[in-house]
Design an enzyme around this catalytic site. Structure first.
Site, PDB file in Angstrom:
ATOM      1  N   ASP A  36       0.846  -1.200   0.000  1.00 42.29           N
ATOM      2  CA  ASP A  36       0.000   0.000   0.000  1.00 42.29           C
ATOM      3  C   ASP A  36       0.879   1.247   0.000  1.00 42.29           C
ATOM      4  O   ASP A  36       2.047   1.197   0.402  1.00 42.29           O
ATOM      5  CB  ASP A  36      -0.883   0.030   1.261  1.00 42.29           C
ATOM      6  CG  ASP A  36      -1.835  -1.150   1.307  1.00 42.29           C
ATOM      7  OD1 ASP A  36      -2.151  -1.697   0.229  1.00 42.29           O
ATOM      8  OD2 ASP A  36      -2.243  -1.526   2.424  1.00 42.29           O
TER       9      ASP A  36
HETATM   10  N1  URA Z   1      -1.113  -6.041   3.769  1.00 42.73           N
HETATM   11  C1  URA Z   1      -1.636  -4.787   3.814  1.00 42.73           C
HETATM   12  O1  URA Z   1      -2.682  -4.569   4.394  1.00 42.73           O
HETATM   13  N2  URA Z   1      -0.965  -3.800   3.198  1.00 42.73           N
HETATM   14  C2  URA Z   1       0.216  -3.980   2.567  1.00 42.73           C
HETATM   15  O2  URA Z   1       0.799  -3.021   2.051  1.00 42.73           O
HETATM   16  C3  URA Z   1       0.741  -5.290   2.543  1.00 42.73           C
HETATM   17  C4  URA Z   1       0.061  -6.304   3.146  1.00 42.73           C
END
Ligand code: URA
Length: 233
Positions: free
Chosen positions: A101
């Site tokens: 993310d």
């Molecule tokens: N899980 C998440 O919620 N976000 C990420 O960036 C990676 C794994």
């Protein structure tokens, strides 16, 4: 390989620009000026552009310490792409191996080898992904058991695979998962009524984020690292 193809593979030149460079006599092969795109380059030939040697770009395998505020996807977004952090040729060929993310930091792999990517992200290969999550609320006493048992996330029809939760302190945990569902870690903690305030990936399979890399810095993987990951270790 034809010289025009070789120029396309070894430089960032467009086809039109490669043709111009050829026609203006800037390319030599084994010391002789060559201006025909159809000229065939053989193994061992020395190709120079303005006296600078050219070589084919092979497959690339890069680890990046992703800072917050960068996007892994290539679609237009309010955030810059992680690719902007790489000082490499032919950047448009590269893709991230899975995604983090925009606010997640840490280890992201980048490559132009689609088969290698598949081995790492396919749930069949059960490659560990290890995250450190900083949480808004204290962890419940039974958090380890809940993650181990698997969690049925909103909108999914199967529970998550068993995950290993290691408590670092009451609001920080190291979580090892083998899948990569959309926002998986945040959704797993959300199912306990908790909120992930910061998320950092420190390991994929056998590969630990190099602690000499500052946020935004990257390095090429060694051949041994590439092979170990592909072998699923
Ligand atoms: N899980 C998440 O919620 N976000 C990420 O960036 C990676 C794994």
């Amino acid at each position: 390989m034809r010289l025009d193809k070789f120029l396309g593979e070894s430089t960032d030149l467009s086809r039109t620009d490669a043709r111009k460079v050829l026609k203006s006599g800037e390319i030599t092969v084994n010391g002789e000026m060559v201006n025909q795109g159809s000229h065939v380059i053989k193994e061992g030939d020395v190709v120079l552009w303005d006296d600078e040697p050219l070589a084919l770009i092979g497959l690339r395998y890069i680890m990046l310490n992703k800072p917050a505020g960068y996007e892994c996807s290539l679609k237009n977004s309010a955030y810059p792409s992680v690719m902007m952090l790489l000082d490499v040729d032919k950047r448009d060929r590269l893709r991230t191996v899975g995604r983090l993310d925009v606010d997640t930091t840490g280890l992201i792999l980048i490559t132009d080898d689609g088969q290698w990517t598949h081995r790492i992200i396919s749930p069949r290969h059960q490659c560990d992904k290890v995250y450190v999550a900083t949480l808004a609320e204290p962890l419940p006493d039974n958090a380890e058991a809940i993650f181990q048992a698997g969690i049925l996330l909103n909108g999914e029809d199967k529970p998550t695979l068993p995950a290993v939760l290691e408590r670092i302190d009451e609001r920080t945990a190291r979580l090892t998962i083998q899948e990569g569902k959309y926002h998986q870690v945040k959704r797993m903690f959300a199912s306990l009524g908790n909120l992930v305030q910061a998320l950092h990936r420190e390991r994929i399979g056998s590969l630990v984020l190099d602690d000499s890399l500052e946020p935004g810095e990257s390095r090429y993987l060694t051949p041994a690292e590439v092979q170990e990951l592909a072998a699923g270790s």
